[in-house]
Design a protein around this motif. Structure first.
Motif, PDB file in Angstrom:
ATOM      1  N   ALA A   1       0.845  -1.205   0.000  1.00 16.43           N
ATOM      2  CA  ALA A   1       0.000   0.000   0.000  1.00 16.43           C
ATOM      3  C   ALA A   1       0.878   1.252   0.000  1.00 16.43           C
ATOM      4  O   ALA A   1       0.628   2.206  -0.759  1.00 16.43           O
ATOM      5  N   LEU A   2       1.895   1.250   0.829  1.00 14.50           N
ATOM      6  CA  LEU A   2       2.795   2.404   0.919  1.00 14.50           C
ATOM      7  C   LEU A   2       3.474   2.673  -0.431  1.00 14.50           C
ATOM      8  O   LEU A   2       3.639   3.823  -0.837  1.00 14.50           O
ATOM      9  N   HIS A   3       3.828   1.594  -1.085  1.00 15.14           N
ATOM     10  CA  HIS A   3       4.482   1.729  -2.388  1.00 15.14           C
ATOM     11  C   HIS A   3       3.551   2.428  -3.379  1.00 15.14           C
ATOM     12  O   HIS A   3       3.953   3.383  -4.071  1.00 15.14           O
ATOM     13  N   SER A   4       2.267   1.990  -3.428  1.00 12.80           N
ATOM     14  CA  SER A   4       1.279   2.598  -4.348  1.00 12.80           C
ATOM     15  C   SER A   4       1.106   4.077  -4.018  1.00 12.80           C
ATOM     16  O   SER A   4       1.072   4.931  -4.921  1.00 12.80           O
ATOM     17  N   ILE A   5       0.997   4.371  -2.706  1.00 12.25           N
ATOM     18  CA  ILE A   5       0.758   5.772  -2.299  1.00 12.25           C
ATOM     19  C   ILE A   5       1.964   6.645  -2.639  1.00 12.25           C
ATOM     20  O   ILE A   5       1.825   7.781  -3.113  1.00 12.25           O
ATOM     21  N   SER A   6       3.167   6.092  -2.442  1.00 14.87           N
ATOM     22  CA  SER A   6       4.371   6.911  -2.697  1.00 14.87           C
ATOM     23  C   SER A   6       4.480   7.252  -4.186  1.00 14.87           C
ATOM     24  O   SER A   6       4.901   8.355  -4.558  1.00 14.87           O
ATOM     25  N   VAL A   7       4.052   6.311  -5.042  1.00 14.86           N
ATOM     26  CA  VAL A   7       4.063   6.583  -6.495  1.00 14.86           C
ATOM     27  C   VAL A   7       3.139   7.760  -6.793  1.00 14.86           C
ATOM     28  O   VAL A   7       3.493   8.706  -7.508  1.00 14.86           O
ATOM     29  N   ALA A   8       1.917   7.708  -6.207  1.00 16.39           N
ATOM     30  CA  ALA A   8       0.925   8.776  -6.430  1.00 16.39           C
ATOM     31  C   ALA A   8       1.456  10.093  -5.862  1.00 16.39           C
ATOM     32  O   ALA A   8       1.281  11.171  -6.462  1.00 16.39           O
ATOM     33  N   LYS A   9       2.114  10.022  -4.699  1.00 16.18           N
ATOM     34  CA  LYS A   9       2.614  11.243  -4.036  1.00 16.18           C
ATOM     35  C   LYS A   9       3.665  11.928  -4.912  1.00 16.18           C
ATOM     36  O   LYS A   9       3.653  13.150  -5.094  1.00 16.18           O
ATOM     37  N   LYS A  10       4.542  11.100  -5.474  1.00 18.84           N
ATOM     38  CA  LYS A  10       5.574  11.665  -6.365  1.00 18.84           C
ATOM     39  C   LYS A  10       4.907  12.391  -7.533  1.00 18.84           C
ATOM     40  O   LYS A  10       5.334  13.467  -7.954  1.00 18.84           O
TER      41      LYS A  10
END
Length: 1173
Positions: free
Chosen positions: A512-521
């Motif tokens: 989940a963190l990985h998906s969110i970090s992609v969106a955040k970038k």
């Protein structure tokens, strides 16, 4: 004193001399050492318990369970921290409301549902006394008051949630916007609100279906009315009663009229003083409707599918929200209304809790009548018919479903075992975790499907009052077992599951963190600045922060709320958003895995369907092969115990538990244990009595049921005890066999055989009954015999050689015996004093018998015949070689019958023989008393080391100078020992005493008629031999009345009387037994001669007659020989070698010798006197 002058502000920390670091290192070392020691200690314990402690946990035995719910002490305020203060506030408010709703839901599910559901339970109609209903309701009023407060709180929360949402989605153009909400949909808020409305709907349904509660309420109101008229009688003040009545009225209106949900949605949602305007807000109305449609779209696709998790409960919430939407905004989306109703075709009914079933169509039609009018009646009717069709189809497909689920669950359990017992490889760790996650979720899905099938089917049958077939009941019970099997599987592997769950949740959080970090970038890279973009970024940061930590409910709630904001403005691509949502769903499931499994596998609803339990037990009994499934069913029946603890209508919930426990145990006993006990007993009986050719027991013809499977079961846990079927049956058989053996002691061998068979066939460890096989150790008591000696001598037969008395006849199948050991036991019980008393009693008895004896001898008919016989013998003795003729005795025996016989065919001589036998039995009894006394003495004296040299304890104690009490005790011991040795050495000559006491009277001239006795002995012996032969012949007959194999009392009696009359010589002069022997030998030879002649002539019939005659003569001769030996033995007791004159002479000589000896002693002492001086 110098210390006091130091200033208080002095701080040691300013000067860092490194001492703190040294201390810290020392402490760290100590801590490390402690940990090492502790670890090795735990390892030692683990090694010691290695065999008993495994990875597998036993559901019924473990005192410890693992709780896997993630937990932390951080509050919402601490968790929701971003730079964006406005967003923080919005998320905090919504999260707090959601948490509040969860708490309220939990309280309702545990406390209020159960309190209401179990009201009125635990008291059967038969045990209810008048007034009990009112008492129960009286206890329950406080609970209703608590429920009222709870409902009020729910109303407040609903209003608050609606207001908070309305403020965010305001239509007022002038009002400032809190945050940009164009693409923001707080799905979680509506879901939680739906849950709260479901709670209110459930409360309504429970109360609506509770007839008992309403009846008791009415009775309680009537009671209050009667109290009103008799205030003084009940000791209540009027000013207290009025408010109470008002309270009751309020409770009735609020709770009991079925208006809990209705009152909630009919609240005033618009603030009066120009606050929040809800009903006029078109934006909020649109948002509300949009969210409902989205939620419904998500739910509808999953309903009735194998991957369904909690969509049914959400559907109830959506219906509640739809009615709330209608109530606030007064608009109905007809298309949506119709699609809501269409779900009923797929899901005809939903179980809200326990046995409470809910029909969506009824609810929607009742709550929104305006929309219902637009529907045609046909479609409404179709839903109802479809419900009935669903039930019929379900009943038909249940067995098939059960079989397919059996395969699914079994293969899942195998998969679970194999995946959990595999070693985890580090290179494939992620893949392994994914596999485990899939298997865990699959188990939960099976549990959900099973639970839904069971609850829906059972509750629908109950609600529609349609009876279930036995096949359906059996199939449903099998499904219950499968459900519990899934729960047990998770529990058994608790250790590995606990270990895996944390790793899986971490892995999912990472994804989940990985998906969110992609969106955040992606958001950061976009340089256009706007408040909305800032909100999105803040929301994503908040979601990341929340995911960085334990996967608690609060953190997961924050993530879902944050992502409601964070997913607007196309932050995520569609192909990214779906996997993220899936990961978060999995995270929800895995984090609450054990709790959810427990909730789905909870079979509390079985309490309301416990009528199926007897049918289930009958099925288990019939199919004993898989009897182990009983464990699962009892585990299911145990599930309602925690719920019952919330019952408030009884003095204590324990009364309810006790009642339930008793009911289940009665059913178990009746339908399984008792049947099993009886069947096992029957089987053992038939197996032992196969020789009687009873029923046909050929297993190929009558079938075979192996009940031994029940005895391999582990004890079943139920309430606070274990039901051990093996122990129960063993106890039953032990008790039955023991009781029946006591009733009929002769059956001891049969029951012993049955015991051994039970051990061999069923592995039951039976207890040996230790009941007598031949004799009771104590036997008849000597005192008892002594008091009834006249009965004893007539009912028992004496055996001279074995010194034993045997009962003549008995109504039982066995005869009692009395021997020396029994007498010795009695003497040990009562003391040696009873021996003399017994002889005194015997003396009294003999006096009475001798009186009858004398009368018989004095009778003219008898006396004259005897005198004739004496005269005849004197005349012919020289010709007969001094032998008394056999024919003469035989003639006397037959002739006496002419004098008359008793109704039972006995002559006077028979009665005289019986009299002599009884006298002989009394003498035999005296002999046994003496032997018993010696036996008792010898068993007591065996502890004395040397009888020749017994030390004097009194002297030894005096030498040691011990106390007076000790000396007294020693004196006592000495006297006991001297008594014992004297008794053991001598033993009282009771026979001599009994001869001496009667002999003078017998031999006196006035009893001259007794002198003829010796001549009556030959006919008496003839009579006795005839009697003895007939008794022995009866032994081989079916009717054994009068059968006997010994009667030595006669020989004893004859020997005793001859001694008293001093007639041994006279009797010997008859040479009677020689005469008898000669007569029989002569006849036997004659018959043998004839036999030889006949064998030549070959006349078979005559030959047979000859053989029988020969046999009869031999038997008679043998009986006479036996009598002769017995008489000779008995004469030894009475010194038959000496006549009375010789005995007197011997006595005189002995007295003279003792006088001489004493004179000699005197003369010796006088002559020795001077020497001493």
């Amino acid at each position: 004193m110098a210390l006091e002058t130091l200033s208080p502000e002095w701080e040691f920390d300013r000067l860092d001399d490194g001492s703190q670091k040294i201390h810290a290192e020392v402490q760290l070392k100590n801590y490390g050492k402690f940990l090492e020691e502790y670890a090795s200690q735990l390892k030692r314990i683990e090694d010691a318990l290695d065999d008993s402690v495994g990875d597998v946990w036993d559901f019924s035995l473990d005192p410890i369970a693992l709780k896997l719910l993630p937990y932390e002490q951080s509050s919402l305020l601490e968790l929701i921290k971003t730079e964006n203060k406005v967003l923080n506030k919005v998320i905090t408010v919504y999260a707090a409301l959601c948490c509040e709703i969860k708490k309220l839901k939990y309280e309702a599910e545990t406390k209020f549902y159960n309190g209401l559901l179990f009201y009125g339970e635990g008291a059967t109609d038969s045990s209810m006394v008048e007034g009990d209903c009112q008492i129960q309701m009286g206890r329950f009023v406080s609970f209703l008051q608590e429920l009222s407060c709870f409902v009020t709180r729910c109303y407040e929360v609903v209003v608050n949630v609606v207001h908070q949402l309305a403020v965010l989605y305001t239509s007022n153009k002038n009002a400032p916007k809190i945050i940009e909400t164009s693409g923001v949909h707080f799905q979680a808020m509506y879901e939680h609100l739906g849950e709260l409305l479901t709670v209110l709907i459930t409360l309504d349904e429970i109360i609506d279906n509770h007839a008992t509660l309403k009846d008791h309420w009415t009775m309680y109101k009537r009671l209050l009315k009667s109290v009103h008229h008799n205030l003084s009688k009940f000791g209540i003040q009027e000013d207290k009663l009025k408010p109470f009545e008002k309270l009751l009225l309020k409770l009735e209106c609020q709770l009991l009229d079925g208006m809990i949900f209705q009152a909630c949605i009919e609240q005033q949602f618009d603030s009066i003083n120009g606050g929040v305007s809800v009903s006029k807000s078109s934006t909020f109305a649109e948002e509300f409707a949009h969210t409902l449609r989205t939620a419904f779209a998500n739910v509808e696709t999953k309903l009735g599918e194998p991957s369904e998790i909690d969509q049914r409960d959400k559907y109830v919430g959506i219906c509640g929200l739809f009615v709330l939407h209608f109530q606030i905004f007064r608009t109905v989306d007809k298309k949506f209304y119709k699609s809501l109703l269409d779900v009923c075709k797929k899901v005809p009914a939903i179980t809200l809790t326990a046995n409470i079933i809910w029909f969506a169509d009824n609810f929607l039609i009742q709550k929104i009548p305006a929309a219902a009018k637009l529907l045609d009646k046909k479609s409404i009717h179709t839903i109802k018919t479809q419900r009935e069709n669903f039930l019929q189809q379900k009943a038909q497909s249940l067995t098939k479903d059960m079989q397919s689920y059996y395969v699914f669950v079994s293969s899942w359990m195998t998969k679970m075992e194999s995946i959990l017992s595999k070693e985890q490889r580090m290179d494939k760790f992620a893949e392994d975790l994914s596999n485990r996650c899939i298997v865990f979720i699959q188990g939960f899905l099976y549990a959900y499907s099973l639970s839904t099938i069971i609850k829906t089917t059972m509750n629908l049958h109950m609600s529609m009052q349609k009876p279930m077939t036995k096949t359906s009941v059996k199939a449903l019970c099998r499904l219950v077992e499968l459900l519990k099997a899934i729960e047990h599987m998770f529990y058994r592997r608790s250790m590995v599951v606990a270990d895996s769950v944390t790793h899986i949740s971490q892995h999912l959080q990472y994804q989940a963190l990985h998906s969110i970090s992609v969106a955040k970038k992606r958001v950061i890279s976009d340089k256009k600045y706007s408040e909305q973009r800032l909100d999105v970024l803040s929301a994503l940061v908040l979601a990341e922060n929340a995911l960085n930590g334990p996967s608690t409910k609060q953190r997961r709630l924050i993530v879902s709320l944050a992502l409601s904001v964070g997913t607007q403005m196309k932050t995520f691509k569609d192909e990214e958003l779906l996997p993220l949502q899936l990961v978060l769903k999995k995270l929800d499931l895995i984090s609450e895995l054990t709790e959810r499994v427990r909730a789905q596998c909870d079979c509390c609803f079985l309490y309301w369907h416990r009528a199926v339990f007897p049918i289930y037990l009958d099925d288990v009994y019939e199919n004993a092969v898989d009897s182990a499934r009983l464990h699962y069913m009892f585990s299911a029946l145990r599930d309602c115990v925690p719920a019952m603890m919330h019952a408030r209508h009884l003095e204590s919930y324990e009364v309810l538990l006790e009642c339930y426990d008793k009911e289940i145990m009665e059913v178990l006993n009746e339908h399984l244990l008792d049947k099993l006990c009886k069947e096992i007993e029957k089987d053992l009986r038939l197996s032992v009595h196969t020789h009687l050719k009873l029923d046909d027991r050929n297993p190929f013809r009558v079938g075979m049921k192996d009940l031994a499977h029940f005895f391999f079961l582990n004890p079943i846990r139920f309430f606070n005890r274990f039901i051990d079927i093996k122990a129960h049956v063993t106890h039953y058989l032990d008790k039955t066999f023991y009781n029946l053996t006591t009733v009929a002691l002769h059956d001891w061998a049969t029951y012993s055989e049955m015991r051994n068979l039970a051990t061999q066939r069923y592995g039951l460890s039976m207890t040996e009954a230790h009941l007598p096989s031949q004799t009771l150790e104590q036997g008849l008591d000597v005192l008892e015999i002594m008091r009834n000696i006249h009965v004893f001598v007539s009912r028992y037969l004496y055996n001279l050689n074995n010194q034993i008395f045997i009962e003549r006849t008995s109504n039982n199948k066995h005869l009692n015996t009395i021997n020396i050991r029994h007498v010795a036991n009695s003497i040990r019980t009562h003391g040696t004093g009873i021996m003399n008393t017994t002889v005194n009693f015997t003396y009294q008895f003999l006096r009475k018998k001798f009186y009858i004896f004398s009368q018989f001898m004095y009778d003219e008919h008898i006396k004259s015949r005897l005198i004739k016989d004496i005269r005849f013998f004197r005349e012919v003795k020289d010709q007969n070689d001094h032998k008394y003729p056999f024919e003469r005795a035989d003639k006397f025996n037959r002739g006496i019958r002419k004098l008359g016989i008793t109704p039972d065919g006995q002559s006077y001589l028979d009665q005289f023989r019986q009299l002599i036998s009884q006298i002989g039995n009394a003498m035999g009894y005296v002999r046994m008393i003496r032997s018993g006394g010696l036996h008792c003495c010898s068993s007591a004296i065996r502890f004395v080391p040397d009888l020749e040299d017994i030390v004097n304890f009194e002297e030894l104690v005096k030498e040691e100078g011990l106390s007076e009490e000790t000396q007294k005790a020693a004196r006592q011991l000495d006297s006991v020992l001297s008594d014992l040795t004297r008794n053991f050495a001598e033993g009282t000559e009771y026979f001599k005493m009994l001869v001496d006491v009667f002999a003078p009277e017998f031999r006196s001239p006035k009893n001259m008629h007794l002198r003829n006795f010796y001549i009556i002995v030959p006919p008496l012996t003839l009579n006795f031999v005839e009697h003895s032969i007939s008794c022995k012949e009866k032994l081989n007959k079916k009717n054994k009345s009068g059968a006997a194999f010994t009667d030595d009392g006669f020989a004893m009696g004859v020997a005793y009387i001859l001694k008293l009359l001093d007639q041994y010589q006279e009797f010997d002069s008859l040479h009677w037994f020689q005469s008898v022997r000669e007569k029989y030998v002569k006849e036997i030879r004659a018959v043998a001669k004839q036999q030889n002649v006949q064998s030549i002539n070959q006349d078979e019939k005559l030959l047979q007659t000859m053989n029988l005659t020969h046999k009869r003569l031999e038997v008679c001769l043998q009986e006479f020989e036996l009598l002769y030996f017995s008489l000779s033995s008995a004469r030894i007791f009475f010194r038959a070698d000496k006549t009375a004159a010789e005995e007197n002479q011997e006595k005189k000589e002995r007295e003279e010798e003792s006088v001489k000896a004493s004179n000699g002693d005197l003369s010796n002492s006088t002559s020795a006197d001077p020497v001493v001086k």
